[in-house]
Design a protein around this motif. Structure first.
Motif, PDB file in Angstrom:
ATOM      1  N   PRO A   1       0.822  -1.211   0.000  1.00 48.78           N
ATOM      2  CA  PRO A   1       0.000   0.000   0.000  1.00 48.78           C
ATOM      3  C   PRO A   1       0.861   1.269   0.000  1.00 48.78           C
ATOM      4  CG  PRO A   1      -0.708  -1.546   1.713  1.00 48.78           C
ATOM      5  CD  PRO A   1       0.612  -2.032   1.216  1.00 48.78           C
ATOM      6  N   GLY A   2       0.222   2.391  -0.351  1.00 49.15           N
ATOM      7  CA  GLY A   2       0.918   3.667  -0.273  1.00 49.15           C
ATOM      8  C   GLY A   2       1.048   4.390  -1.592  1.00 49.15           C
ATOM      9  N   GLY A   3       0.704   3.753  -2.686  1.00 49.44           N
ATOM     10  CA  GLY A   3       0.809   4.393  -3.985  1.00 49.44           C
ATOM     11  C   GLY A   3      -0.005   3.648  -5.018  1.00 49.44           C
ATOM     12  N   THR A   4      -0.433   4.366  -6.046  1.00 52.56           N
ATOM     13  CA  THR A   4      -1.221   3.774  -7.121  1.00 52.56           C
ATOM     14  C   THR A   4      -0.301   3.271  -8.233  1.00 52.56           C
ATOM     15  OG1 THR A   4      -1.385   5.843  -8.359  1.00 52.56           O
ATOM     16  CG2 THR A   4      -3.043   5.442  -6.633  1.00 52.56           C
ATOM     17  N   PRO A   5      -0.833   2.472  -9.158  1.00 52.25           N
ATOM     18  CA  PRO A   5      -0.029   2.089 -10.319  1.00 52.25           C
ATOM     19  C   PRO A   5       0.510   3.293 -11.092  1.00 52.25           C
ATOM     20  CG  PRO A   5      -1.940   0.673 -10.175  1.00 52.25           C
ATOM     21  CD  PRO A   5      -2.118   1.739  -9.135  1.00 52.25           C
ATOM     22  N   GLN A   6      -0.279   4.364 -11.164  1.00 51.10           N
ATOM     23  CA  GLN A   6       0.198   5.572 -11.839  1.00 51.10           C
ATOM     24  C   GLN A   6       1.385   6.180 -11.090  1.00 51.10           C
ATOM     25  OE1 GLN A   6      -3.057   4.900 -11.150  1.00 51.10           O
ATOM     26  NE2 GLN A   6      -3.628   4.407 -13.275  1.00 51.10           N
ATOM     27  N   ASP A   7       1.313   6.169  -9.746  1.00 57.42           N
ATOM     28  CA  ASP A   7       2.449   6.639  -8.948  1.00 57.42           C
ATOM     29  C   ASP A   7       3.679   5.764  -9.212  1.00 57.42           C
ATOM     30  OD1 ASP A   7       0.870   8.619  -7.729  1.00 57.42           O
ATOM     31  OD2 ASP A   7       0.246   7.237  -6.125  1.00 57.42           O
ATOM     32  N   GLY A   8       3.437   4.479  -9.301  1.00 62.05           N
ATOM     33  CA  GLY A   8       4.536   3.553  -9.549  1.00 62.05           C
ATOM     34  C   GLY A   8       5.183   3.794 -10.899  1.00 62.05           C
ATOM     35  N   LEU A   9       4.365   4.033 -11.929  1.00 59.73           N
ATOM     36  CA  LEU A   9       4.910   4.307 -13.252  1.00 59.73           C
ATOM     37  C   LEU A   9       5.760   5.572 -13.241  1.00 59.73           C
ATOM     38  CD1 LEU A   9       5.145   3.752 -16.266  1.00 59.73           C
ATOM     39  CD2 LEU A   9       2.958   4.949 -16.587  1.00 59.73           C
ATOM     40  N   ALA A  10       5.302   6.593 -12.536  1.00 62.03           N
ATOM     41  CA  ALA A  10       6.067   7.837 -12.466  1.00 62.03           C
ATOM     42  C   ALA A  10       7.430   7.603 -11.822  1.00 62.03           C
ATOM     43  CB  ALA A  10       5.276   8.890 -11.682  1.00 62.03           C
ATOM     44  N   LEU A  11       7.455   6.776 -10.761  1.00 59.59           N
ATOM     45  CA  LEU A  11       8.731   6.471 -10.111  1.00 59.59           C
ATOM     46  C   LEU A  11       9.651   5.696 -11.060  1.00 59.59           C
ATOM     47  CD1 LEU A  11       7.691   5.401  -6.477  1.00 59.59           C
ATOM     48  CD2 LEU A  11       8.652   7.586  -7.204  1.00 59.59           C
ATOM     49  N   MET A  12       9.093   4.745 -11.778  1.00 58.59           N
ATOM     50  CA  MET A  12       9.913   3.948 -12.687  1.00 58.59           C
ATOM     51  C   MET A  12      10.428   4.785 -13.851  1.00 58.59           C
ATOM     52  SD  MET A  12       8.172   0.181 -12.785  1.00 58.59           S
ATOM     53  CE  MET A  12       9.506  -0.412 -13.785  1.00 58.59           C
ATOM     54  N   GLN A  13       9.615   5.727 -14.332  1.00 64.42           N
ATOM     55  CA  GLN A  13      10.085   6.605 -15.400  1.00 64.42           C
ATOM     56  C   GLN A  13      11.245   7.480 -14.910  1.00 64.42           C
ATOM     57  OE1 GLN A  13       6.097   8.182 -16.368  1.00 64.42           O
ATOM     58  NE2 GLN A  13       6.498   7.584 -18.488  1.00 64.42           N
ATOM     59  N   GLU A  14      11.160   7.918 -13.659  1.00 63.64           N
ATOM     60  CA  GLU A  14      12.254   8.701 -13.087  1.00 63.64           C
ATOM     61  C   GLU A  14      13.512   7.845 -12.949  1.00 63.64           C
ATOM     62  OE1 GLU A  14      13.031  11.757  -9.318  1.00 63.64           O
ATOM     63  OE2 GLU A  14      11.094  10.746  -9.544  1.00 63.64           O
ATOM     64  N   ALA A  15      13.339   6.595 -12.531  1.00 61.40           N
ATOM     65  CA  ALA A  15      14.476   5.684 -12.413  1.00 61.40           C
ATOM     66  C   ALA A  15      15.104   5.428 -13.779  1.00 61.40           C
ATOM     67  CB  ALA A  15      14.031   4.372 -11.775  1.00 61.40           C
ATOM     68  N   ALA A  16      14.261   5.314 -14.809  1.00 63.39           N
ATOM     69  CA  ALA A  16      14.776   5.087 -16.167  1.00 63.39           C
ATOM     70  C   ALA A  16      15.603   6.287 -16.626  1.00 63.39           C
ATOM     71  CB  ALA A  16      13.625   4.835 -17.124  1.00 63.39           C
ATOM     72  N   LYS A  17      15.153   7.488 -16.314  1.00 58.92           N
ATOM     73  CA  LYS A  17      15.917   8.690 -16.685  1.00 58.92           C
ATOM     74  C   LYS A  17      17.282   8.706 -16.011  1.00 58.92           C
ATOM     75  CE  LYS A  17      11.892  11.668 -17.518  1.00 58.92           C
ATOM     76  NZ  LYS A  17      11.109  12.824 -17.026  1.00 58.92           N
ATOM     77  N   LEU A  18      17.354   8.099 -14.822  1.00 56.29           N
ATOM     78  CA  LEU A  18      18.620   8.032 -14.091  1.00 56.29           C
ATOM     79  C   LEU A  18      19.471   6.840 -14.522  1.00 56.29           C
ATOM     80  CD1 LEU A  18      17.317   8.991 -10.527  1.00 56.29           C
ATOM     81  CD2 LEU A  18      18.674  10.423 -12.070  1.00 56.29           C
ATOM     82  N   GLY A  19      18.958   6.036 -15.484  1.00 56.52           N
ATOM     83  CA  GLY A  19      19.759   4.956 -16.057  1.00 56.52           C
ATOM     84  C   GLY A  19      19.638   3.608 -15.400  1.00 56.52           C
ATOM     85  N   ASP A  20      18.615   3.392 -14.565  1.00 55.58           N
ATOM     86  CA  ASP A  20      18.462   2.075 -13.940  1.00 55.58           C
ATOM     87  C   ASP A  20      18.058   1.059 -15.011  1.00 55.58           C
ATOM     88  OD1 ASP A  20      18.042   0.485 -11.259  1.00 55.58           O
ATOM     89  OD2 ASP A  20      16.342  -0.010 -12.556  1.00 55.58           O
ATOM     90  N   PRO A  21      18.840  -0.033 -15.203  1.00 55.96           N
ATOM     91  CA  PRO A  21      18.569  -0.976 -16.296  1.00 55.96           C
ATOM     92  C   PRO A  21      17.201  -1.647 -16.208  1.00 55.96           C
ATOM     93  CG  PRO A  21      20.761  -1.324 -15.405  1.00 55.96           C
ATOM     94  CD  PRO A  21      20.070  -0.391 -14.481  1.00 55.96           C
ATOM     95  N   VAL A  22      16.780  -2.032 -14.996  1.00 57.00           N
ATOM     96  CA  VAL A  22      15.497  -2.709 -14.849  1.00 57.00           C
ATOM     97  C   VAL A  22      14.356  -1.751 -15.187  1.00 57.00           C
ATOM     98  CG1 VAL A  22      13.985  -3.960 -13.260  1.00 57.00           C
ATOM     99  CG2 VAL A  22      16.460  -4.264 -13.121  1.00 57.00           C
ATOM    100  N   ALA A  23      14.474  -0.507 -14.741  1.00 57.61           N
ATOM    101  CA  ALA A  23      13.453   0.484 -15.063  1.00 57.61           C
ATOM    102  C   ALA A  23      13.429   0.765 -16.563  1.00 57.61           C
ATOM    103  CB  ALA A  23      13.722   1.775 -14.290  1.00 57.61           C
TER     104      ALA A  23
END
Length: 357
Positions: A129-151
């Motif tokens: 709990p604590g975040g929606t799928p949309q919140d999760g996508l936003a976090l993963m997009q930020e991680a991708a911008k920072l170069g995280d391979p899994v993201a």
């Protein structure tokens, strides 16, 4: 001697029923991910879950967890997971409130890319709990911008599927998956091979497709191995190197994959002279028979008999064939007497010919 399978080498049993997808003997699961992502955040959450579940946690792991918590509070990088944690494999997603809160601290205080990715993935999948799928996508997009391979791999896949942006964006998806592949993400390597093969988001390039499949196959990716061996078999993007096909097949065969055993036998059979590899070929066929489903066994059992018979025939001494005797032709010779003028003739076999009598 040249022994050929009655089926295309890497696809000997791909006609097997897919109703049991994912089982050892039937079609392998195409959705399976091979990248083993074990980072400090999912490792910590797993320890918390172990303790809550009453499982034993080593003293070294407890000390490590304390160091992880200290890093979260101090804003310093988290400690690398212990070998005992990485040995358990990846695919763990954050599911405890304690793990969620510690990961949030690493996000808030130091924008840790892996923390962004792990919490984002958990929220997308409803893991904590604590975040929606949309919140999760936003976090993963930020991680991708920072170069995280899994993201990069996951967000790129979502772009290509049309889940992000509302329409399929293969160009953006391919670019992100290529970044993940360059960082060594094994599923991204396989996926980039598919993009090059089909020309999705990039130009078709069989050589680059084969290079990507081969790199993923060398790390045990089954579907990448199937694709690489098929390209070797057809000479697409690479030469017909059946020794390489066998080496790649052995990697997954040694993991117990029935398809690996079939491809290993098939690759050896397609070598210029498979006779020196007789024992290996029959061994891998036996493995396929032992581990395969009814469809695979139904194809392999008669085929093994055919192959074993061909080997027996190839090793047998030449069959004795008696020489066909050739009869000598008859030849008539006539002589004229000089005194009487009379002619006399005699008829005999012409032994001067190449004959036996």
């Amino acid at each position: 001697m040249r022994v050929w399978l009655a089926f295309a080498a890497p696809f000997l049993v791909l006609t097997a029923s897919v109703s049991g997808a994912g089982g050892q003997g039937s079609m392998p699961d195409p959705t399976r991910e091979y990248n083993q992502q074990v980072d400090c955040h999912n490792a910590y959450d797993r320890l918390v879950s172990d303790r809550k579940g009453g499982n034993t946690v080593s003293a070294a792991a407890i000390a490590w967890a304390q160091g992880y918590e200290a890093g979260a509070n101090a804003g310093t990088p988290c400690p690398a997971p212990l070998p005992e944690m990485t040995a358990r494999g990846g695919h763990w997603q954050i599911r405890t409130p304690e793990g969620r809160d510690a990961t949030r601290l690493y996000i808030e205080r130091q924008k840790d890319p892996a923390a962004l990715m792990e919490l984002g993935l958990s929220w997308i999948n409803g893991g904590v709990p604590g975040g929606t799928p949309q919140d999760g996508l936003a976090l993963m997009q930020e991680a991708a911008k920072l170069g995280d391979p899994v993201a990069l791999y996951n967000v790129g896949t979502l772009y290509s599927a049309g889940i992000v942006g509302g329409k399929k964006d293969h160009a953006t998806g391919f670019a992100m998956i290529e970044q993940a592949a360059a960082a060594g993400h094994v599923d991204a390597l396989y996926r980039s091979g598919l993009y090059y093969q089909e020309g999705l988001g990039t130009k078709k390039d069989p050589k680059k497709a084969f290079a990507a499949f081969k790199a993923a196959a060398e790390r045990g990716h089954l579907y990448a191995t199937i694709m690489a061996v098929d390209m070797i078999n057809s000479g697409t993007g690479t030469k017909k190197d059946f020794a390489l096909a066998y080496r790649l097949s052995r990697i997954v065969a040694d993991q117990g994959e029935v398809y690996g055993a079939v491809m290993a036998a098939s690759s050896l059979l397609q070598m210029k002279n498979p006779l020196p590899h007789e024992d290996e070929i029959l061994y891998w066929m036996d493995q396929g028979i032992a581990k395969g489903d009814d469809t695979i066994r139904g194809q392999l059992i008669p085929l093994k008999q055919q192959v074993a018979g061909a080997f027996t025939k190839a090793k047998a001494p030449p069959e004795y064939k008696p020489r066909v005797r050739k009869a000598c032709p008859m030849k008539t010779v006539c002589v004229v007497n000089h005194y009487s003028g009379l002619q006399s003739c005699t008829t005999n076999k012409d032994y001067w010919n190449d004959c036996d009598g």
